[in-house]
Design a protein around this motif. Sequence first.
Motif, mmCIF file in Angstrom:
data_model
loop_
_atom_site.group_PDB
_atom_site.id
_atom_site.type_symbol
_atom_site.label_atom_id
_atom_site.label_comp_id
_atom_site.label_asym_id
_atom_site.label_seq_id
_atom_site.Cartn_x
_atom_site.Cartn_y
_atom_site.Cartn_z
ATOM 1 N N LEU A 107 4.554 -3.038 7.343
ATOM 2 C CA LEU A 107 3.452 -2.694 8.329
ATOM 3 C C LEU A 107 2.967 -1.229 7.546
ATOM 4 O O LEU A 107 3.644 -0.410 7.335
ATOM 5 C CB LEU A 107 4.038 -2.654 9.409
ATOM 6 N N ILE A 108 1.723 -1.208 7.589
ATOM 7 C CA ILE A 108 0.943 -0.058 7.042
ATOM 8 C C ILE A 108 -0.067 0.621 7.865
ATOM 9 O O ILE A 108 -0.805 -0.356 8.578
ATOM 10 C CB ILE A 108 0.496 -0.414 5.682
ATOM 11 N N GLN A 109 0.147 1.612 8.279
ATOM 12 C CA GLN A 109 -1.051 2.409 8.693
ATOM 13 C C GLN A 109 -2.134 2.610 7.806
ATOM 14 O O GLN A 109 -1.765 3.521 6.767
ATOM 15 C CB GLN A 109 -0.516 3.540 9.270
ATOM 16 N N VAL A 110 -3.174 2.322 7.996
ATOM 17 C CA VAL A 110 -4.280 2.788 7.002
ATOM 18 C C VAL A 110 -5.658 3.397 7.700
ATOM 19 O O VAL A 110 -6.177 2.914 8.725
ATOM 20 C CB VAL A 110 -4.884 1.463 6.190
ATOM 21 N N SER A 111 -6.192 4.436 7.261
ATOM 22 C CA SER A 111 -7.291 4.984 7.813
ATOM 23 C C SER A 111 -8.332 5.446 6.830
ATOM 24 O O SER A 111 -7.907 5.957 5.750
ATOM 25 C CB SER A 111 -7.238 6.167 9.067
ATOM 26 N N THR A 112 -9.484 5.734 7.079
ATOM 27 C CA THR A 112 -10.527 6.280 6.064
ATOM 28 C C THR A 112 -10.674 7.740 6.147
ATOM 29 O O THR A 112 -9.797 8.162 7.178
ATOM 30 C CB THR A 112 -11.674 5.938 6.244
ATOM 31 N N GLN A 113 -11.162 8.604 5.486
ATOM 32 C CA GLN A 113 -11.616 10.027 5.674
ATOM 33 C C GLN A 113 -12.284 10.064 6.919
ATOM 34 O O GLN A 113 -13.015 9.235 7.451
ATOM 35 C CB GLN A 113 -12.516 10.409 4.613
ATOM 36 N N THR A 114 -12.043 11.347 7.655
ATOM 37 C CA THR A 114 -12.710 11.528 9.035
ATOM 38 C C THR A 114 -14.064 11.686 8.742
ATOM 39 O O THR A 114 -15.023 11.389 9.711
ATOM 40 C CB THR A 114 -12.029 12.549 9.793
ATOM 41 N N LEU A 115 -14.602 12.180 7.817
ATOM 42 C CA LEU A 115 -16.022 12.550 7.344
ATOM 43 C C LEU A 115 -16.475 11.142 6.987
ATOM 44 O O LEU A 115 -16.361 10.619 6.128
ATOM 45 C CB LEU A 115 -16.220 13.664 6.548
ATOM 46 N N ILE A 169 -13.098 1.059 4.913
ATOM 47 C CA ILE A 169 -11.820 0.387 5.286
ATOM 48 C C ILE A 169 -11.568 -0.955 4.431
ATOM 49 O O ILE A 169 -10.546 -1.174 4.254
ATOM 50 C CB ILE A 169 -11.917 0.304 6.903
ATOM 51 N N SER A 170 -12.769 -1.608 4.321
ATOM 52 C CA SER A 170 -12.754 -3.031 3.559
ATOM 53 C C SER A 170 -11.978 -2.697 2.151
ATOM 54 O O SER A 170 -11.196 -3.442 1.645
ATOM 55 C CB SER A 170 -13.910 -3.617 3.439
ATOM 56 N N GLN A 171 -12.766 -1.663 1.561
ATOM 57 C CA GLN A 171 -12.157 -1.290 0.199
ATOM 58 C C GLN A 171 -10.831 -0.896 0.266
ATOM 59 O O GLN A 171 -9.909 -1.182 -0.710
ATOM 60 C CB GLN A 171 -13.224 -0.142 -0.368
ATOM 61 N N LEU A 172 -10.170 -0.104 1.233
ATOM 62 C CA LEU A 172 -8.840 0.516 1.183
ATOM 63 C C LEU A 172 -7.999 -1.009 1.533
ATOM 64 O O LEU A 172 -6.983 -1.024 0.619
ATOM 65 C CB LEU A 172 -8.748 1.170 2.341
ATOM 66 N N ILE A 173 -8.303 -1.690 2.272
ATOM 67 C CA ILE A 173 -7.610 -2.663 2.671
ATOM 68 C C ILE A 173 -7.469 -3.880 1.518
ATOM 69 O O ILE A 173 -6.402 -4.277 1.039
ATOM 70 C CB ILE A 173 -7.808 -3.550 4.138
ATOM 71 N N SER A 174 -8.376 -4.375 0.864
ATOM 72 C CA SER A 174 -8.502 -4.975 -0.387
ATOM 73 C C SER A 174 -7.716 -4.353 -1.576
ATOM 74 O O SER A 174 -7.005 -5.075 -2.166
ATOM 75 C CB SER A 174 -9.773 -5.522 -0.609
ATOM 76 N N SER A 175 -7.645 -2.961 -1.606
ATOM 77 C CA SER A 175 -7.097 -2.443 -2.719
ATOM 78 C C SER A 175 -5.374 -2.738 -2.703
ATOM 79 O O SER A 175 -4.859 -2.422 -3.485
ATOM 80 C CB SER A 175 -7.202 -0.937 -2.697
ATOM 81 N N LEU A 176 -5.069 -2.934 -1.390
ATOM 82 C CA LEU A 176 -3.521 -3.115 -1.050
ATOM 83 C C LEU A 176 -3.275 -4.179 -1.953
ATOM 84 O O LEU A 176 -1.999 -4.469 -2.579
ATOM 85 C CB LEU A 176 -3.063 -3.474 0.520
ATOM 86 N N ASN A 177 -4.023 -5.359 -2.266
ATOM 87 C CA ASN A 177 -3.949 -6.557 -2.994
ATOM 88 C C ASN A 177 -2.599 -7.150 -2.631
ATOM 89 O O ASN A 177 -1.882 -7.577 -3.443
ATOM 90 C CB ASN A 177 -3.826 -6.025 -4.439
ATOM 91 N N LEU A 178 -2.410 -7.024 -1.162
ATOM 92 C CA LEU A 178 -1.151 -7.796 -0.740
ATOM 93 C C LEU A 178 -2.027 -8.954 0.429
ATOM 94 O O LEU A 178 -3.057 -8.673 0.907
ATOM 95 C CB LEU A 178 -0.301 -7.036 0.013
ATOM 96 N N GLU A 187 -0.443 -5.867 8.552
ATOM 97 C CA GLU A 187 0.724 -6.452 8.314
ATOM 98 C C GLU A 187 0.602 -7.206 7.269
ATOM 99 O O GLU A 187 -0.352 -8.095 7.271
ATOM 100 C CB GLU A 187 1.204 -7.045 9.566
ATOM 101 N N VAL A 188 1.471 -7.227 6.125
ATOM 102 C CA VAL A 188 1.260 -8.118 4.966
ATOM 103 C C VAL A 188 2.787 -8.680 4.638
ATOM 104 O O VAL A 188 3.864 -8.207 5.342
ATOM 105 C CB VAL A 188 0.965 -7.061 3.854
ATOM 106 N N GLN A 189 2.693 -9.674 4.024
ATOM 107 C CA GLN A 189 3.846 -10.505 3.854
ATOM 108 C C GLN A 189 3.515 -11.651 2.671
ATOM 109 O O GLN A 189 2.428 -12.107 2.593
ATOM 110 C CB GLN A 189 3.897 -11.321 5.238
ATOM 111 N N ASP A 190 4.526 -11.649 1.869
ATOM 112 C CA ASP A 190 4.608 -12.522 1.005
ATOM 113 C C ASP A 190 5.594 -13.017 0.317
ATOM 114 O O ASP A 190 6.353 -12.450 -0.498
ATOM 115 C CB ASP A 190 3.712 -12.097 -0.240
ATOM 116 N N ALA A 191 6.382 -13.832 1.237
ATOM 117 C CA ALA A 191 7.766 -14.322 0.551
ATOM 118 C C ALA A 191 7.674 -15.065 -0.486
ATOM 119 O O ALA A 191 8.679 -15.372 -1.312
ATOM 120 C CB ALA A 191 8.448 -15.025 1.850
#
Length: 291
Positions: free
Chosen positions: A207-215, A222-231, A254-258
Amino acid sequence: MTRPPSDKNLTVAVLGPLGTYTHEAAYQQFGPSVEYLEKTTIKDVFDALSSNADLSVVPQENSIFGSVIETYDVLRGADPGFVRGEVMLRIQHCLLTRQGVKLHDIQTVMSHEQALGQCQRFLKSHLPLATLVKTSSTAAAAKTVVDSPANCAAIASKICVTLFDGLTVQYEGIQNEASNFTRFFIVVKDRKASFPSLLVTELRHALIQVSTQTLPGTGADISQLISSLNLRVVRLDRRPAVTNVPFHDIYLVEVQDAERYKSVLEWTSEVDGAISRIGVLGGNAKLIGLW
Ligand SMILES: O=C(O)C(=O)C[C@]1(C(=O)O)C=C[C@@H](O)C=C1
Protein backbone atom coordinates in the motif's frame (compact mmCIF):
# COMPACT_ATOMS: atom_id res chain seq x y z
CA MET A 1 13.31 -5.75 13.30
CA THR A 2 12.79 -6.52 16.99
CA ARG A 3 11.90 -10.00 18.22
CA PRO A 4 8.23 -10.87 17.45
CA PRO A 5 6.05 -10.94 20.58
CA SER A 6 4.73 -14.41 21.32
CA ASP A 7 1.00 -14.76 20.59
CA LYS A 8 0.25 -15.06 24.31
CA ASN A 9 1.61 -11.58 25.03
CA LEU A 10 0.09 -9.89 21.99
CA THR A 11 -2.19 -6.93 22.51
CA VAL A 12 -4.56 -6.26 19.63
CA ALA A 13 -6.54 -2.99 19.45
CA VAL A 14 -10.06 -3.23 17.98
CA LEU A 15 -13.10 -1.01 17.63
CA GLY A 16 -15.19 -1.59 20.75
CA PRO A 17 -17.19 -2.50 22.63
CA LEU A 18 -16.71 -6.26 22.22
CA GLY A 19 -19.29 -7.49 19.70
CA THR A 20 -18.19 -5.32 16.78
CA TYR A 21 -17.36 -6.94 13.47
CA THR A 22 -13.81 -5.65 13.89
CA HIS A 23 -13.50 -7.64 17.11
CA GLU A 24 -14.92 -10.70 15.33
CA ALA A 25 -12.42 -10.30 12.45
CA ALA A 26 -9.52 -9.94 14.90
CA TYR A 27 -10.72 -13.00 16.84
CA GLN A 28 -10.92 -14.98 13.59
CA GLN A 29 -7.24 -14.16 12.98
CA PHE A 30 -5.75 -14.28 16.50
CA GLY A 31 -8.16 -16.41 18.59
CA PRO A 32 -8.63 -16.40 22.37
CA SER A 33 -5.02 -16.27 23.59
CA VAL A 34 -4.25 -12.60 22.82
CA GLU A 35 -5.44 -9.53 24.74
CA TYR A 36 -8.02 -7.36 22.94
CA LEU A 37 -8.04 -3.61 23.67
CA GLU A 38 -11.44 -2.01 22.99
CA LYS A 39 -11.22 1.48 21.50
CA THR A 40 -14.01 3.99 20.86
CA THR A 41 -13.20 5.10 17.30
CA ILE A 42 -11.21 3.76 14.36
CA LYS A 43 -8.73 6.64 14.89
CA ASP A 44 -8.29 5.49 18.50
CA VAL A 45 -7.59 1.96 17.25
CA PHE A 46 -4.71 3.31 15.11
CA ASP A 47 -3.49 5.57 17.95
CA ALA A 48 -3.22 2.60 20.31
CA LEU A 49 -0.13 1.55 18.30
CA SER A 50 1.71 4.49 19.89
CA SER A 51 0.84 3.35 23.41
CA ASN A 52 0.00 -0.20 24.37
CA ALA A 53 -1.05 -2.17 21.26
CA ASP A 54 1.23 -4.46 19.21
CA LEU A 55 -1.32 -4.67 16.42
CA SER A 56 -4.49 -2.88 15.36
CA VAL A 57 -7.31 -4.31 13.27
CA VAL A 58 -9.34 -1.78 11.24
CA PRO A 59 -12.11 -2.16 8.63
CA GLN A 60 -10.87 -1.17 5.16
CA GLU A 61 -13.62 -1.88 2.64
CA ASN A 62 -17.07 -3.41 2.42
CA SER A 63 -18.33 -5.25 -0.64
CA ILE A 64 -21.66 -3.32 -0.66
CA PHE A 65 -20.85 0.15 0.70
CA GLY A 66 -17.20 0.55 -0.33
CA SER A 67 -14.19 2.09 1.39
CA VAL A 68 -14.25 2.89 5.10
CA ILE A 69 -13.58 6.64 5.08
CA GLU A 70 -12.44 6.84 8.74
CA THR A 71 -9.69 4.31 7.98
CA TYR A 72 -8.52 6.09 4.83
CA ASP A 73 -8.53 9.41 6.69
CA VAL A 74 -5.84 7.97 8.96
CA LEU A 75 -3.99 6.17 6.14
CA ARG A 76 -3.57 9.47 4.25
CA GLY A 77 -1.79 11.06 7.26
CA ALA A 78 1.87 11.53 8.17
CA ASP A 79 2.08 8.62 10.63
CA PRO A 80 -0.55 6.11 9.53
CA GLY A 81 0.99 2.87 10.84
CA PHE A 82 2.08 0.04 8.54
CA VAL A 83 -0.26 -2.61 7.10
CA ARG A 84 1.06 -6.15 7.60
CA GLY A 85 -1.94 -8.32 6.83
CA GLU A 86 -5.63 -8.60 6.04
CA VAL A 87 -8.70 -10.52 7.21
CA MET A 88 -11.99 -10.99 5.39
CA LEU A 89 -15.25 -11.42 7.32
CA ARG A 90 -18.77 -12.26 6.16
CA ILE A 91 -21.18 -9.62 7.49
CA GLN A 92 -24.78 -10.55 8.37
CA HIS A 93 -26.53 -7.52 9.83
CA CYS A 94 -29.46 -7.89 12.24
CA LEU A 95 -32.11 -5.45 13.44
CA LEU A 96 -31.98 -5.63 17.24
CA THR A 97 -34.44 -4.16 19.75
CA ARG A 98 -35.37 -4.61 23.38
CA GLN A 99 -37.62 -7.60 23.96
CA GLY A 100 -41.33 -7.15 23.27
CA VAL A 101 -40.88 -4.31 20.75
CA LYS A 102 -42.87 -4.47 17.48
CA LEU A 103 -41.57 -3.22 14.11
CA HIS A 104 -44.18 -0.43 13.99
CA ASP A 105 -42.95 0.88 17.39
CA ILE A 106 -39.47 1.68 16.02
CA GLN A 107 -38.75 5.37 15.46
CA THR A 108 -34.94 5.48 15.70
CA VAL A 109 -32.34 3.16 14.20
CA MET A 110 -28.73 3.47 15.38
CA SER A 111 -25.57 2.01 13.91
CA HIS A 112 -22.16 2.67 12.40
CA GLU A 113 -22.53 4.58 9.14
CA GLN A 114 -21.16 1.61 7.17
CA ALA A 115 -23.92 -0.66 8.54
CA LEU A 116 -26.64 1.96 7.90
CA GLY A 117 -25.31 2.26 4.34
CA GLN A 118 -25.23 -1.50 3.79
CA CYS A 119 -28.88 -1.83 4.95
CA GLN A 120 -30.37 1.15 3.06
CA ARG A 121 -32.86 -0.97 1.13
CA PHE A 122 -34.28 -2.66 4.24
CA LEU A 123 -34.53 0.67 6.07
CA LYS A 124 -36.36 2.27 3.15
CA SER A 125 -38.86 -0.58 2.77
CA HIS A 126 -39.48 -1.50 6.44
CA LEU A 127 -38.76 1.70 8.40
CA PRO A 128 -39.04 4.61 5.95
CA LEU A 129 -39.92 7.16 8.66
CA ALA A 130 -37.30 6.15 11.23
CA THR A 131 -34.57 8.62 12.23
CA LEU A 132 -31.13 7.17 11.48
CA VAL A 133 -28.45 7.89 14.10
CA LYS A 134 -24.77 7.24 13.44
CA THR A 135 -22.81 5.64 16.28
CA SER A 136 -19.10 4.89 16.72
CA SER A 137 -19.70 1.17 16.07
CA THR A 138 -22.48 -1.38 15.59
CA ALA A 139 -21.93 -2.88 19.06
CA ALA A 140 -22.00 0.63 20.61
CA ALA A 141 -25.47 1.03 19.04
CA ALA A 142 -26.64 -2.34 20.43
CA LYS A 143 -25.37 -1.43 23.92
CA THR A 144 -27.16 1.94 23.77
CA VAL A 145 -30.48 0.31 22.81
CA VAL A 146 -30.50 -1.69 26.07
CA ASP A 147 -30.97 1.53 28.11
CA SER A 148 -32.94 3.52 25.52
CA PRO A 149 -36.71 3.94 25.09
CA ALA A 150 -38.41 0.94 23.49
CA ASN A 151 -38.79 2.75 20.13
CA CYS A 152 -35.01 2.48 19.43
CA ALA A 153 -33.34 -0.24 17.36
CA ALA A 154 -29.76 -1.06 16.40
CA ILE A 155 -28.20 -2.65 13.35
CA ALA A 156 -25.48 -4.98 14.61
CA SER A 157 -24.21 -8.54 14.67
CA LYS A 158 -26.33 -11.31 16.22
CA ILE A 159 -23.46 -11.83 18.70
CA CYS A 160 -24.62 -8.64 20.50
CA VAL A 161 -27.77 -10.42 21.74
CA THR A 162 -25.58 -12.77 23.77
CA LEU A 163 -23.33 -9.94 25.01
CA PHE A 164 -25.94 -7.36 26.06
CA ASP A 165 -28.90 -8.50 28.18
CA GLY A 166 -32.47 -7.76 27.12
CA LEU A 167 -31.97 -7.59 23.33
CA THR A 168 -33.69 -9.65 20.68
CA VAL A 169 -33.24 -10.19 16.93
CA GLN A 170 -36.16 -8.72 14.94
CA TYR A 171 -34.70 -9.42 11.47
CA GLU A 172 -31.57 -11.23 10.31
CA GLY A 173 -29.57 -10.70 7.12
CA ILE A 174 -30.98 -7.22 6.39
CA GLN A 175 -28.09 -5.93 4.25
CA ASN A 176 -28.78 -5.02 0.58
CA GLU A 177 -27.15 -8.18 -0.77
CA ALA A 178 -27.02 -11.66 0.78
CA SER A 179 -23.33 -11.82 -0.03
CA ASN A 180 -21.66 -9.15 2.13
CA PHE A 181 -18.01 -9.06 3.14
CA THR A 182 -15.76 -6.57 4.89
CA ARG A 183 -12.01 -6.63 4.49
CA PHE A 184 -9.91 -5.55 7.47
CA PHE A 185 -6.29 -4.41 7.66
CA ILE A 186 -3.90 -5.63 10.34
CA VAL A 187 -1.63 -2.71 11.18
CA VAL A 188 1.61 -2.32 13.17
CA LYS A 189 3.33 0.91 14.27
CA ASP A 190 5.83 1.23 11.42
CA ARG A 191 7.84 -0.79 8.94
CA LYS A 192 10.42 -1.78 11.58
CA ALA A 193 7.85 -3.01 14.12
CA SER A 194 7.78 -6.72 14.81
CA PHE A 195 4.75 -8.77 13.81
CA PRO A 196 3.69 -12.38 14.41
CA SER A 197 5.05 -14.90 11.93
CA LEU A 198 1.49 -16.07 11.22
CA LEU A 199 1.00 -12.83 9.28
CA VAL A 200 3.65 -13.70 6.70
CA THR A 201 1.61 -14.40 3.57
CA GLU A 202 2.10 -15.27 -0.09
CA LEU A 203 -0.13 -12.39 -1.18
CA ARG A 204 2.56 -9.89 -2.29
CA HIS A 205 0.56 -6.76 -1.51
CA ALA A 206 1.79 -3.24 -0.90
CA LEU A 207 0.00 0.00 0.00
CA ILE A 208 1.54 3.27 -1.16
CA GLN A 209 0.59 6.91 -0.49
CA VAL A 210 1.16 8.90 -3.70
CA SER A 211 0.72 12.63 -4.34
CA THR A 212 1.88 15.21 -6.86
CA GLN A 213 3.69 18.47 -6.10
CA THR A 214 1.34 20.98 -4.50
CA LEU A 215 1.99 23.65 -7.15
CA PRO A 216 -0.10 22.83 -10.24
CA GLY A 217 1.97 22.40 -13.40
CA THR A 218 5.14 21.33 -11.57
CA GLY A 219 6.42 17.75 -11.75
CA ALA A 220 4.63 14.72 -13.15
CA ASP A 221 0.86 14.36 -12.98
CA ILE A 222 -0.86 11.61 -11.00
CA SER A 223 -1.33 9.25 -13.97
CA GLN A 224 2.41 9.46 -14.77
CA LEU A 225 3.30 8.81 -11.13
CA ILE A 226 1.03 5.79 -10.83
CA SER A 227 2.12 4.27 -14.14
CA SER A 228 5.79 4.77 -13.16
CA LEU A 229 5.21 2.30 -10.32
CA ASN A 230 5.07 -0.38 -13.01
CA LEU A 231 3.18 -2.65 -10.57
CA ARG A 232 -0.28 -4.22 -10.83
CA VAL A 233 -2.72 -1.75 -9.22
CA VAL A 234 -5.63 -3.58 -7.56
CA ARG A 235 -7.25 -0.70 -5.57
CA LEU A 236 -7.15 3.05 -5.73
CA ASP A 237 -8.59 5.44 -3.13
CA ARG A 238 -8.34 9.22 -3.04
CA ARG A 239 -8.72 11.56 -0.05
CA PRO A 240 -8.15 15.31 0.26
CA ALA A 241 -4.63 16.09 1.54
CA VAL A 242 -6.03 18.69 4.00
CA THR A 243 -3.48 21.41 3.22
CA ASN A 244 -4.19 25.02 2.30
CA VAL A 245 -4.01 24.02 -1.39
CA PRO A 246 -7.59 23.21 -2.44
CA PHE A 247 -8.20 19.93 -4.28
CA HIS A 248 -4.74 18.57 -3.67
CA ASP A 249 -5.28 14.87 -3.05
CA ILE A 250 -3.47 11.89 -1.63
CA TYR A 251 -3.90 8.63 -3.53
CA LEU A 252 -3.79 5.36 -1.64
CA VAL A 253 -2.57 2.86 -4.20
CA GLU A 254 -2.76 -0.85 -3.41
CA VAL A 255 -0.64 -3.08 -5.62
CA GLN A 256 -0.40 -6.85 -5.73
CA ASP A 257 1.41 -9.44 -7.80
CA ALA A 258 1.84 -12.90 -6.36
CA GLU A 259 2.26 -14.33 -9.88
CA ARG A 260 5.38 -12.41 -10.81
CA TYR A 261 7.10 -12.15 -7.42
CA LYS A 262 7.60 -15.50 -5.79
CA SER A 263 10.03 -14.37 -3.08
CA VAL A 264 9.36 -11.72 -0.41
CA LEU A 265 12.81 -10.24 -1.04
CA GLU A 266 12.21 -9.75 -4.75
CA TRP A 267 8.80 -8.20 -4.05
CA THR A 268 10.16 -5.84 -1.37
CA SER A 269 12.98 -4.57 -3.57
CA GLU A 270 10.61 -4.09 -6.54
CA VAL A 271 8.26 -2.01 -4.35
CA ASP A 272 11.13 0.06 -2.90
CA GLY A 273 12.42 0.66 -6.45
CA ALA A 274 8.96 1.78 -7.61
CA ILE A 275 8.78 4.29 -4.76
CA SER A 276 12.15 5.83 -5.65
CA ARG A 277 11.02 6.24 -9.30
CA ILE A 278 8.17 8.47 -8.08
CA GLY A 279 10.71 10.61 -6.21
CA VAL A 280 12.80 10.98 -9.39
CA LEU A 281 9.69 12.22 -11.23
CA GLY A 282 9.15 14.89 -8.58
CA GLY A 283 6.19 13.19 -6.85
CA ASN A 284 5.76 12.12 -3.24
CA ALA A 285 5.45 8.45 -2.33
CA LYS A 286 5.50 6.64 0.98
CA LEU A 287 5.22 2.92 1.58
CA ILE A 288 2.58 2.27 4.25
CA GLY A 289 2.02 -1.47 3.90
CA LEU A 290 3.71 -4.65 2.79
CA TRP A 291 2.10 -8.08 3.21
O1 LIG B 1 -19.11 -1.16 13.86
C1 LIG B 1 -18.54 -2.26 13.72
O2 LIG B 1 -19.00 -3.32 14.17
C2 LIG B 1 -17.31 -2.32 12.97
O3 LIG B 1 -16.52 -3.20 13.20
C3 LIG B 1 -17.10 -1.29 11.88
C4 LIG B 1 -17.58 -1.76 10.51
C5 LIG B 1 -17.04 -0.79 9.39
O4 LIG B 1 -16.61 0.32 9.66
O5 LIG B 1 -17.07 -1.23 8.22
C6 LIG B 1 -17.06 -3.10 10.21
C7 LIG B 1 -17.74 -3.99 9.45
C8 LIG B 1 -19.07 -3.67 8.88
O6 LIG B 1 -18.83 -3.33 7.53
C9 LIG B 1 -19.71 -2.52 9.55
C10 LIG B 1 -19.04 -1.71 10.40
